[in-house]
Write an enzyme that holds these catalytic residues in place. Structure first.
Site, PDB file in Angstrom:
ATOM      1  N   HIS A   1       4.339  -8.481  -4.454  1.00 17.51           N
ATOM      2  CA  HIS A   1       2.963  -8.706  -3.984  1.00 17.51           C
ATOM      3  C   HIS A   1       2.550 -10.161  -4.228  1.00 17.51           C
ATOM      4  O   HIS A   1       1.962 -10.452  -5.283  1.00 17.51           O
ATOM      5  CB  HIS A   1       1.997  -7.801  -4.760  1.00 17.51           C
ATOM      6  CG  HIS A   1       2.011  -6.380  -4.315  1.00 17.51           C
ATOM      7  ND1 HIS A   1       1.053  -5.852  -3.478  1.00 17.51           N
ATOM      8  CD2 HIS A   1       2.869  -5.379  -4.578  1.00 17.51           C
ATOM      9  CE1 HIS A   1       1.314  -4.579  -3.256  1.00 17.51           C
ATOM     10  NE2 HIS A   1       2.418  -4.261  -3.910  1.00 17.51           N
TER      11      HIS A   1
ATOM     12  N   GLY B   1       0.858  -1.171   0.000  1.00 17.19           N
ATOM     13  CA  GLY B   1       0.000   0.000   0.000  1.00 17.19           C
ATOM     14  C   GLY B   1       0.893   1.219   0.000  1.00 17.19           C
ATOM     15  O   GLY B   1       1.882   1.269  -0.732  1.00 17.19           O
ATOM     16  N   GLU B   2       0.606   2.143   0.861  1.00 20.37           N
ATOM     17  CA  GLU B   2       1.444   3.339   0.973  1.00 20.37           C
ATOM     18  C   GLU B   2       2.049   3.340   2.367  1.00 20.37           C
ATOM     19  O   GLU B   2       1.333   3.516   3.368  1.00 20.37           O
ATOM     20  CB  GLU B   2       0.578   4.573   0.709  1.00 20.37           C
ATOM     21  CG  GLU B   2       1.367   5.828   0.467  1.00 20.37           C
ATOM     22  CD  GLU B   2       2.526   5.629  -0.510  1.00 20.37           C
ATOM     23  OE1 GLU B   2       3.680   5.859  -0.112  1.00 20.37           O
ATOM     24  OE2 GLU B   2       2.275   5.220  -1.664  1.00 20.37           O
TER      25      GLU B   2
ATOM     26  N   ARG C   1      12.949   2.928  -0.464  1.00 19.51           N
ATOM     27  CA  ARG C   1      11.597   2.912  -1.038  1.00 19.51           C
ATOM     28  C   ARG C   1      11.683   3.198  -2.541  1.00 19.51           C
ATOM     29  O   ARG C   1      12.621   3.832  -3.005  1.00 19.51           O
ATOM     30  CB  ARG C   1      10.734   3.963  -0.352  1.00 19.51           C
ATOM     31  CG  ARG C   1      10.640   3.749   1.143  1.00 19.51           C
ATOM     32  CD  ARG C   1       9.904   4.893   1.811  1.00 19.51           C
ATOM     33  NE  ARG C   1       8.577   4.987   1.260  1.00 19.51           N
ATOM     34  CZ  ARG C   1       7.950   6.151   1.045  1.00 19.51           C
ATOM     35  NH1 ARG C   1       8.536   7.279   1.323  1.00 19.51           N
ATOM     36  NH2 ARG C   1       6.733   6.156   0.548  1.00 19.51           N
TER      37      ARG C   1
ATOM     38  N   ILE D   1       5.331  -3.575  -7.644  1.00 19.00           N
ATOM     39  CA  ILE D   1       4.646  -2.300  -7.892  1.00 19.00           C
ATOM     40  C   ILE D   1       5.318  -1.220  -7.037  1.00 19.00           C
ATOM     41  O   ILE D   1       5.218  -1.264  -5.798  1.00 19.00           O
ATOM     42  CB  ILE D   1       3.142  -2.383  -7.540  1.00 19.00           C
ATOM     43  CG1 ILE D   1       2.465  -3.524  -8.310  1.00 19.00           C
ATOM     44  CG2 ILE D   1       2.446  -1.049  -7.836  1.00 19.00           C
ATOM     45  CD1 ILE D   1       1.064  -3.847  -7.850  1.00 19.00           C
TER      46      ILE D   1
ATOM     47  N   GLU E   1       0.131 -11.749  -3.158  1.00 13.23           N
ATOM     48  CA  GLU E   1      -1.340 -11.910  -3.202  1.00 13.23           C
ATOM     49  C   GLU E   1      -1.917 -11.592  -4.585  1.00 13.23           C
ATOM     50  O   GLU E   1      -3.095 -11.818  -4.831  1.00 13.23           O
ATOM     51  CB  GLU E   1      -1.989 -11.038  -2.115  1.00 13.23           C
ATOM     52  CG  GLU E   1      -2.101  -9.555  -2.430  1.00 13.23           C
ATOM     53  CD  GLU E   1      -0.780  -8.787  -2.357  1.00 13.23           C
ATOM     54  OE1 GLU E   1       0.278  -9.406  -2.161  1.00 13.23           O
ATOM     55  OE2 GLU E   1      -0.804  -7.551  -2.525  1.00 13.23           O
TER      56      GLU E   1
ATOM     57  N   CYS F   1       5.861  -5.705   0.335  1.00 12.14           N
ATOM     58  CA  CYS F   1       6.017  -4.389  -0.305  1.00 12.14           C
ATOM     59  C   CYS F   1       6.025  -3.266   0.743  1.00 12.14           C
ATOM     60  O   CYS F   1       6.967  -3.182   1.523  1.00 12.14           O
ATOM     61  CB  CYS F   1       4.961  -4.200  -1.394  1.00 12.14           C
ATOM     62  SG  CYS F   1       5.494  -2.948  -2.577  1.00 12.14           S
TER      63      CYS F   1
END
Ligand code: GLN
Length: 189
Positions: A171, A47-48, A107, A135, A173, A78
């Site tokens: 990721h 996510g962020e 990051r 991502i 998932e 991530c």
């Protein structure tokens, strides 16, 4: 009985819950200390990382997650890997990582031009040619002596393990391959 929590403050929460359920594992969203107290494994999703970090502090889960990690397996994916780190080399937003693993991360480590990509990776203990999705992924810049490096891509460390802790820059998932998730689940007694 395994019951896995997915930290549900921001990010790819429902995807993780669905992949866990596809494997027949009981899975719940974690938003509070009482949710956390009902599970024996935790996934910190992508996510962020700045938002997740801020929300962890807002809902008072910072210390509870650190205590949880002493007793149960935790898997950061991530942005979740960024939160597991003890230091962040480009921490302009001063986000406060949980320092669950002896790793330094950077990051958005693969640059903006190659924002997201898919690649098949050989992952130690997990398998060969595992499909992975990156991502705006971070990577591990340095790892302490107790950290085992499980995978690298482009000479960058992208998956690590330290005792009960597991973290990856991609990721898991977002593919139908379940080997990475199964490797984490095997840690939960
Ligand atoms: N670049 C994001 C961050 O810094 C992580 C991206 C992701 O989780 N897919 O938090």
């Amino acid at each position: 009985m395994r019951k896995v929590g997915v930290l549900a403050l921001q990010g790819a929460v429902s995807e993780h819950i669905k992949s866990l359920q596809r494997l027949g594992t009981e899975a719940i969203a974690i938003k509070s200390i009482s949710d956390l107290n009902s599970v024996n494994g935790l996934i910190i999703p992508g996510g962020e990382s700045t938002s997740i970090s801020r929300l962890i502090q807002e809902v008072n889960l910072y210390d509870p997650i650190k205590e949880f990690a002493h007793r149960f397996p935790v898997f950061g994916t991530c942005a979740g890997m960024i939160l597991c780190a003890s230091s962040i080399t480009d921490n302009a937003e001063r986000l406060k990582p949980l320092a669950l693993m002896d790793i330094a991360v950077t990051r958005n480590g693969f640059g903006r031009q190659i924002d997201s990509f898919e690649v098949n990776l050989d992952i130690n203990h997990v398998g060969q040619s595992i499909p992975t999705v990156f991502i705006r992924a971070p990577y591990v810049v340095s790892a302490g002596a107790d950290v085992e490096i499980l995978a690298q891509f482009d000479n960058k460390i992208v998956m690590v393990e330290q005792g009960n802790m597991l973290a990856c820059a991609f990721h898991p998932e977002l593919t139908n391959n379940t080997q990475v998730l199964n490797y984490f689940l095997a840690k939960i007694k």
